[in-house]
Design an enzyme around this catalytic site. Structure first.
Site, PDB file in Angstrom:
ATOM      1  N   GLU A   7     -25.129 -43.949  -4.366  1.00 19.29           N
ATOM      2  CA  GLU A   7     -24.799 -45.058  -5.246  1.00 19.29           C
ATOM      3  C   GLU A   7     -24.689 -44.477  -6.657  1.00 19.29           C
ATOM      4  O   GLU A   7     -25.610 -43.788  -7.100  1.00 19.29           O
ATOM      5  CB  GLU A   7     -25.918 -46.111  -5.193  1.00 19.29           C
ATOM      6  CG  GLU A   7     -25.561 -47.340  -5.970  1.00 19.29           C
ATOM      7  CD  GLU A   7     -26.657 -48.399  -6.012  1.00 19.29           C
ATOM      8  OE1 GLU A   7     -27.695 -48.228  -5.341  1.00 19.29           O
ATOM      9  OE2 GLU A   7     -26.442 -49.382  -6.737  1.00 19.29           O
TER      10      GLU A   7
ATOM     11  N   ARG B 124     -37.296 -38.492   4.052  1.00 17.94           N
ATOM     12  CA  ARG B 124     -36.795 -38.129   2.730  1.00 17.94           C
ATOM     13  C   ARG B 124     -37.659 -37.021   2.141  1.00 17.94           C
ATOM     14  O   ARG B 124     -38.805 -36.817   2.528  1.00 17.94           O
ATOM     15  CB  ARG B 124     -36.698 -39.340   1.810  1.00 17.94           C
ATOM     16  CG  ARG B 124     -37.991 -40.031   1.483  1.00 17.94           C
ATOM     17  CD  ARG B 124     -37.735 -41.368   0.784  1.00 17.94           C
ATOM     18  NE  ARG B 124     -37.056 -41.221  -0.482  1.00 17.94           N
ATOM     19  CZ  ARG B 124     -35.951 -41.908  -0.821  1.00 17.94           C
ATOM     20  NH1 ARG B 124     -35.404 -42.739   0.023  1.00 17.94           N
ATOM     21  NH2 ARG B 124     -35.400 -41.736  -1.992  1.00 17.94           N
TER      22      ARG B 124
ATOM     23  N   LYS C  53     -33.893 -42.292  -8.481  1.00 15.61           N
ATOM     24  CA  LYS C  53     -33.020 -42.416  -9.650  1.00 15.61           C
ATOM     25  C   LYS C  53     -33.579 -43.439 -10.623  1.00 15.61           C
ATOM     26  O   LYS C  53     -33.490 -43.254 -11.837  1.00 15.61           O
ATOM     27  CB  LYS C  53     -31.623 -42.845  -9.192  1.00 15.61           C
ATOM     28  CG  LYS C  53     -30.823 -41.726  -8.584  1.00 15.61           C
ATOM     29  CD  LYS C  53     -29.388 -42.190  -8.347  1.00 15.61           C
ATOM     30  CE  LYS C  53     -28.981 -42.067  -6.899  1.00 15.61           C
ATOM     31  NZ  LYS C  53     -28.585 -43.315  -6.269  1.00 15.61           N
TER      32      LYS C  53
HETATM   33  P1  ATP Z   1     -32.818 -43.235  -5.198  1.00 11.77           P
HETATM   34  O1  ATP Z   1     -33.933 -44.186  -4.939  1.00 11.77           O
HETATM   35  O2  ATP Z   1     -33.276 -41.951  -5.757  1.00 11.77           O
HETATM   36  O3  ATP Z   1     -31.697 -43.855  -5.954  1.00 11.77           O
HETATM   37  P2  ATP Z   1     -31.315 -43.704  -2.897  1.00 11.77           P
HETATM   38  O4  ATP Z   1     -31.660 -43.460  -1.484  1.00 11.77           O
HETATM   39  O5  ATP Z   1     -31.241 -45.107  -3.357  1.00 11.77           O
HETATM   40  O6  ATP Z   1     -32.296 -42.864  -3.763  1.00 11.77           O
HETATM   41  P3  ATP Z   1     -28.545 -43.141  -2.768  1.00 11.77           P
HETATM   42  O7  ATP Z   1     -27.643 -42.847  -3.891  1.00 11.77           O
HETATM   43  O8  ATP Z   1     -28.381 -44.424  -2.087  1.00 11.77           O
HETATM   44  O9  ATP Z   1     -30.001 -42.982  -3.329  1.00 11.77           O
HETATM   45  O10 ATP Z   1     -28.602 -41.945  -1.739  1.00 11.77           O
HETATM   46  C1  ATP Z   1     -27.511 -41.235  -1.218  1.00 11.77           C
HETATM   47  C2  ATP Z   1     -27.998 -40.527   0.002  1.00 11.77           C
HETATM   48  O11 ATP Z   1     -29.045 -39.625  -0.314  1.00 11.77           O
HETATM   49  C3  ATP Z   1     -28.566 -41.505   1.011  1.00 11.77           C
HETATM   50  O12 ATP Z   1     -28.056 -41.178   2.287  1.00 11.77           O
HETATM   51  C4  ATP Z   1     -30.047 -41.310   0.915  1.00 11.77           C
HETATM   52  O13 ATP Z   1     -30.668 -41.606   2.119  1.00 11.77           O
HETATM   53  C5  ATP Z   1     -30.160 -39.835   0.517  1.00 11.77           C
HETATM   54  N1  ATP Z   1     -31.402 -39.587  -0.211  1.00 11.77           N
HETATM   55  C6  ATP Z   1     -31.841 -40.202  -1.317  1.00 11.77           C
HETATM   56  N2  ATP Z   1     -33.048 -39.745  -1.680  1.00 11.77           N
HETATM   57  C7  ATP Z   1     -33.397 -38.792  -0.784  1.00 11.77           C
HETATM   58  C8  ATP Z   1     -34.538 -37.939  -0.610  1.00 11.77           C
HETATM   59  N3  ATP Z   1     -35.576 -37.968  -1.439  1.00 11.77           N
HETATM   60  N4  ATP Z   1     -34.537 -37.080   0.433  1.00 11.77           N
HETATM   61  C9  ATP Z   1     -33.488 -37.036   1.264  1.00 11.77           C
HETATM   62  N5  ATP Z   1     -32.398 -37.803   1.163  1.00 11.77           N
HETATM   63  C10 ATP Z   1     -32.331 -38.680   0.163  1.00 11.77           C
HETATM   64 MG    MG Z   2     -30.514 -46.605  -4.267  1.00  8.87          MG
END
Ligand code: ATP
Ligand code: MG
Length: 570
Positions: free
Chosen positions: A51, A276, A286
């Site tokens: 995102e 994760r 983020k």
């Molecule tokens: P954040 O909370 O940091 O924004 P998110 O999962 O909401 O993380 P996205 O931008 O939706 O962030 O993530 C893109 C991809 O990266 C998704 O497939 C998510 O599952 C993966 N991802 C995010 N954080 C991690 C992590 N700590 N370890 C492994 N994969 C991750």
């Molecule tokens: Mg997110």
């Protein structure tokens, strides 16, 4: 024909597989191998779906490596897809930074897509659900919906609007789309089962009203699909075979499958969840990282203390080190926190032979060599990397005045202190033995200069064996020394001790950055952003890409030289 080729290619891969360690710590790879062997899929298609609401962090790197490397290994495809279904938090700056980070990690996407490109198709599928009697417009407020959803032990209650006719729903949804209602006044919900044991199946919201400008579609839409509805459609539209996400989406999988089936999508992507990445002494979200930027705790998303990919890059991490780290931690379903020292281990390994080993004085103390002829400069030969001859040699100047490290001198040393103290002799790396004869102090009683003598017989490389000294220290010749700034880092966030409630903002380490003014060898005058060095005894450093000025480099310490940490044996 094509399919046959793929299958025989896969079989070949399978044979070689036994010997590969990658399979032992990546269960998703094993699934892919089985799917190819059984002919369930003919081509592996994955996607990385960030995102664009912030910069990527090392957790995302794990997901990027997993998706791209899986597809690469089996000659498949990986899309970079921006999951931009939430207009409020998303920004073009983030889109650009994400592209840059993925490329920098060494990956090339096959397709570049935006979820928002599919808004039209998603809307059509929502209409299909309404026509099938599988979606309805609900007038309840968000609070009422939440209240009526029930709990794990209690079933939910049907909405009073659940039995609206297809015609009524089509008309209301159309009016939602036209912008006739305000934010939150109405939503579209899937009609599934309000008593399902899986709360995600209790008529989840699939469209909501948001009157906001979208970075990609502008003001074309005021209704936006919810992530849980949009994601399976995006995957299916792109023909993704293995949709890999983190474990918190496990309970969403039944709805994911429901959407693919009921929306009558041609392709059938499958969702797989993995653990994760969490790392000690930092935060990995983020939202939290954005708070650190907004609160000016750091100087931006790429502050070298940040666990962002841009921060790690600016600190001096290499893509190779990050990829090796991601491979090592593996992919599993178990929760865990990885020791930050494991990441550090991989950058040391990567730079050990690559980085030239030079001398830098971080906290300078002037030394005058009283018996060295005034005005004379000699050039000494120094090897660039004692473990890698290929990096060759360089010449470093030596003269009557040099800088050494303040803590390489003590006026009254404790036992077993082998560096400089009055009357003691040490070796200057690549140069001569010097002996401390006199200590010069200022009015405050601080040591400001040492007066030493050198012994010309002891020149490095001359084969001198007359006597031995126990200490070797580094130095930089004063008249040609290049002034430099050094930035040393400590963890940004202290890990909590059992106190789960302490906000990460209260656990910020006030000493996470130390800035020092010192000197480097003249040969490093031309060092440019991202050049990496091993400074004798201090560790690995990287030329900062933002703060350095011509002739005055700023160095970020990537990592110190040694750690007691050993990579755990699998
Ligand atoms: P954040 O909370 O940091 O924004 P998110 O999962 O909401 O993380 P996205 O931008 O939706 O962030 O993530 C893109 C991809 O990266 C998704 O497939 C998510 O599952 C993966 N991802 C995010 N954080 C991690 C992590 N700590 N370890 C492994 N994969 C991750
Ligand atoms: Mg997110």
């Amino acid at each position: 024909m094509y399919d046959e080729e793929i299958t025989s290619f896969t079989r070949e891969r399978l044979v070689g597989l036994e010997s590969k360690t990658a399979s032992s710590n990546n269960f998703i790879r094993n699934i892919v191998v089985e799917d190819l062997a059984a002919g369930r899929v003919t081509e592996v298609v994955t996607r990385f779906p960030p995102e664009p609401n912030g910069y990527l962090h090392i957790g995302h790197a794990k997901s990027i490596c997993l998706n791209f490397e899986l597809a690469d290994e089996f000659k498949g495809r990986t899309n970079l897809r921006f999951d931009d279904t939430n207009p409020v938090k998303e920004d073009v700056e983030y889109v650009e930074s994400i592209k840059q980070d993925v490329k920098w990690l060494g990956f090339e996407w096959d397709g570049l897509f935006f979820a928002s490109d599919y808004f039209g198709q998603m809307y059509e599928r929502a209409l299909l659900l309404i026509r099938k009697g599988l979606a309805y417009v609900d007038d309840q407020t968000a609070d009422q919906i939440r209240e009526n959803r029930g709990t794990l032990s209690e079933p939910g209650r049907n909405s009073p609007y659940r039995d609206r006719t297809v015609e009524e729903n089509l008309e209301l949804f159309e009016r939602m789309k036209k912008g006739e209602f305000g934010n939150g006044e109405k939503v579209l919900r899937a009609k599934i089962d309000m008593s399902s044991p899986n709360i995600n199946m209790r008529d989840p919201v699939i469209y909501r009203i948001v009157h906001a400008h979208h970075h990609n579609t502008g003001d074309a839409w005021v209704i936006y699909p919810m992530y849980a509805f949009a994601h399976p459609l995006e995957d299916a539209i792109e023909g993704v075979t293995h949709s890999i996400c983190t474990l918190e989406f496990e309970d969403q999988r039944p709805f994911y499958d429901w959407v693919v089936e009921q929306c009558e999508m041609e392709a059938t992507p499958r969702q797989y969840e993995f653990n994760r990445l969490n790392i000690t002494n930092t935060v990995m979200s983020k939202r939290k990282l954005k708070a650190l930027v907004d609160e000016k705790v750091v100087d931006g998303w790429d502050d070298p203390r940040m666990p962002t990919i841009s921060g790690l890059r600016r600190k001096g991490y290499t893509p190779e080190a990050i990829r090796a780290f991601c491979r090592e931690i593996g992919v599993a379903k178990s929760y865990g926190v990885v020791d930050e020292r494991m990441l550090e281990h991989f950058i040391r390994e990567d730079l050990k032979l690559k980085a030239p080993r030079t001398m830098a004085v971080l906290r300078p103390l002037k030394v005058v060599i009283t018996n060295y002829p005034e005005g004379q400069v000699e050039w000494l030969e120094a090897e660039n990397n004692s473990e890698n001859e290929e990096l060759g040699n360089r010449q470093i100047p030596f003269s009557r005045e040099i800088y050494i490290e303040q803590d390489d001198f003590m006026e009254t040393p404790p036992p077993k202190y082998f560096r400089l103290f009055p009357g003691n002799e040490v070796r200057l790396k690549h140069a001569y033995f010097i002996k401390c004869e006199e200590v010069v102090k200022n009015e405050a009683g601080e040591v400001v200069e040492l007066r030493c003598t050198y012994d010309p017989e002891t020149k490095s490389g001359s084969g001198f064996t007359g006597r031995k000294v126990k200490g070797t220290i580094h130095w930089v010749e004063a008249s040609q020394a290049v002034p430099a700034e050094f930035r040393l880092f400590e963890p940004l966030i202290n890990d909590e001790d059992d106190d789960e409630d302490t906000s990460f903002l209260e656990r910020i380490n006030p000493n996470s950055l130390e800035t020092l003014q010192g000197f480097v060898e003249p040969g490093m005058k031309g060092a440019v952003a991202q050049d990496k060095f091993q400074f004798f005894r201090h560790g690995y450093f990287n030329v900062d890409s933002k703060l350095s000025e011509p002739g005055r480099p700023v160095f970020n310490r990537i990592v110190s030289l040694k750690s007691s940490f050993e990579v755990p044996k699998a």
